[in-house]
Design an enzyme around this catalytic site. Sequence first.
Site, short mmCIF file in Angstrom:
data_model
loop_
_atom_site.label_atom_id
_atom_site.label_comp_id
_atom_site.label_asym_id
_atom_site.label_seq_id
_atom_site.Cartn_x
_atom_site.Cartn_y
_atom_site.Cartn_z
N ASN A 180 0.87 -1.17 0.00
CA ASN A 180 0.00 0.00 0.00
C ASN A 180 0.91 1.23 0.00
OD1 ASN A 180 -1.75 2.07 0.58
ND2 ASN A 180 -2.25 1.37 2.66
N LYS A 237 0.13 4.25 -0.23
CA LYS A 237 -0.50 5.44 0.35
C LYS A 237 -0.27 6.64 -0.58
CE LYS A 237 -0.15 3.26 4.79
NZ LYS A 237 -0.04 3.37 6.24
N HIS A 261 -9.49 1.20 4.83
CA HIS A 261 -8.22 1.37 5.56
C HIS A 261 -8.46 2.33 6.72
CE1 HIS A 261 -4.15 2.59 6.51
NE2 HIS A 261 -3.75 1.49 5.91
N GLU A 290 -6.86 4.72 7.80
CA GLU A 290 -6.62 6.14 7.48
C GLU A 290 -7.83 6.74 6.77
OE1 GLU A 290 -2.81 5.59 5.57
OE2 GLU A 290 -1.97 5.03 7.51
N GLU A 335 -5.37 -4.86 10.58
CA GLU A 335 -4.32 -3.88 10.82
C GLU A 335 -4.61 -3.13 12.12
OE1 GLU A 335 -2.27 -2.64 6.88
OE2 GLU A 335 -4.05 -1.41 7.15
N GLY A 359 2.66 2.16 10.81
CA GLY A 359 3.68 3.20 10.68
C GLY A 359 4.41 3.54 11.97
N SER A 410 3.42 -2.21 10.32
CA SER A 410 4.86 -2.30 10.59
C SER A 410 5.48 -3.64 10.20
CB SER A 410 5.15 -1.98 12.06
OG SER A 410 4.80 -0.62 12.34
N GLY A 438 4.93 1.36 4.49
CA GLY A 438 6.25 1.94 4.28
C GLY A 438 7.25 1.02 3.59
P1 PGA Z 1 2.93 0.25 7.57
O1 PGA Z 1 1.44 0.48 7.01
O2 PGA Z 1 3.41 -1.04 6.97
O3 PGA Z 1 3.71 1.44 7.09
O4 PGA Z 1 2.82 0.16 9.05
C1 PGA Z 1 0.55 -0.57 6.82
C2 PGA Z 1 -0.75 -0.08 6.23
O5 PGA Z 1 -1.24 0.97 6.67
O6 PGA Z 1 -1.32 -0.72 5.33
#
Ligand code: PGA
Length: 253
Positions: free
Chosen positions: A12, A14, A100, A102, A170, A176, A215, A237
């Site tokens: 992803n 983002k 998601h 977010e 998640e 993150g 993460s 990330g």
């Molecule tokens: P992250 O994000 O691997 O940067 O923690 C995961 C996600 O939000 O899908």
Amino acid sequence: MAARVKALVAGNWKMNGVKASKKEVAALARKLAAAKKKPACDVLVCPPATLISTLKEAAKGTKVAIGGQDCHAKESGAHTGDIAAEMLKDAGAAYVIVGHSERRADHGETDAVVKAKAEAAHRAGLTAIVCVGETEAERDAGQTLKVIKGQLKGSLPDGASARTTVIAYEPVWAIGTGRTPTPDDVAKVHGAIRKALEARFGGEGAKMRILYGGSVKPSNAAELMSVPNVNGALVGGASLKAEDFWGIISAYL
Ligand code: PGA
């Protein structure tokens, strides 16, 4: 006995990436093609919508699938700035992430909205990756399983099948942050998700992929991916650089 499920490792991106970022997809495709032993997982990259057709072109003839990060519930209409699932499909997407955390937090998306988006994905012929996850406060209050079950109930369309639907667990506090739940905690939540899916969707629920996200990185992927009922990863990330993403995919070599 647990059903055999082919894992999915999904990136992803983002709100990251410009046209030049296609070099990462090309590099990833080269790693996949050059690997003597092929990873036992499907590989997906979900860039911003502006890059779907560019990355689809870069991934042509390779095993890397391309997906979107969100879609509108409707097929077309007066919805300035929104993108329909049919448009993602037209641009070359095979999957779309919906719900998601977010999106849920930044855009106030409720379970009902997420469900409508998953239905739109199905209507357009896309596989929906439906995200669920508890906040840190909910976790501290011992509400994790209750929250997850409620999100699943409200966000999954009745007609969901293993082909059309993927679940991503998640924990919001793990996204993150570099923090992850213990493998035992992941096993508990994924086990509860599996049970809920089987209760509602029968044999299809037994085969639905349940991804862990939050993460995930090369150094913890093998441990997290070996947890029962973890059928892959949703990676933020660490999916931006082919080298890191490959390090995670390598958990399935
Ligand atoms: P992250 O994000 O691997 O940067 O923690 C995961 C996600 O939000 O899908």
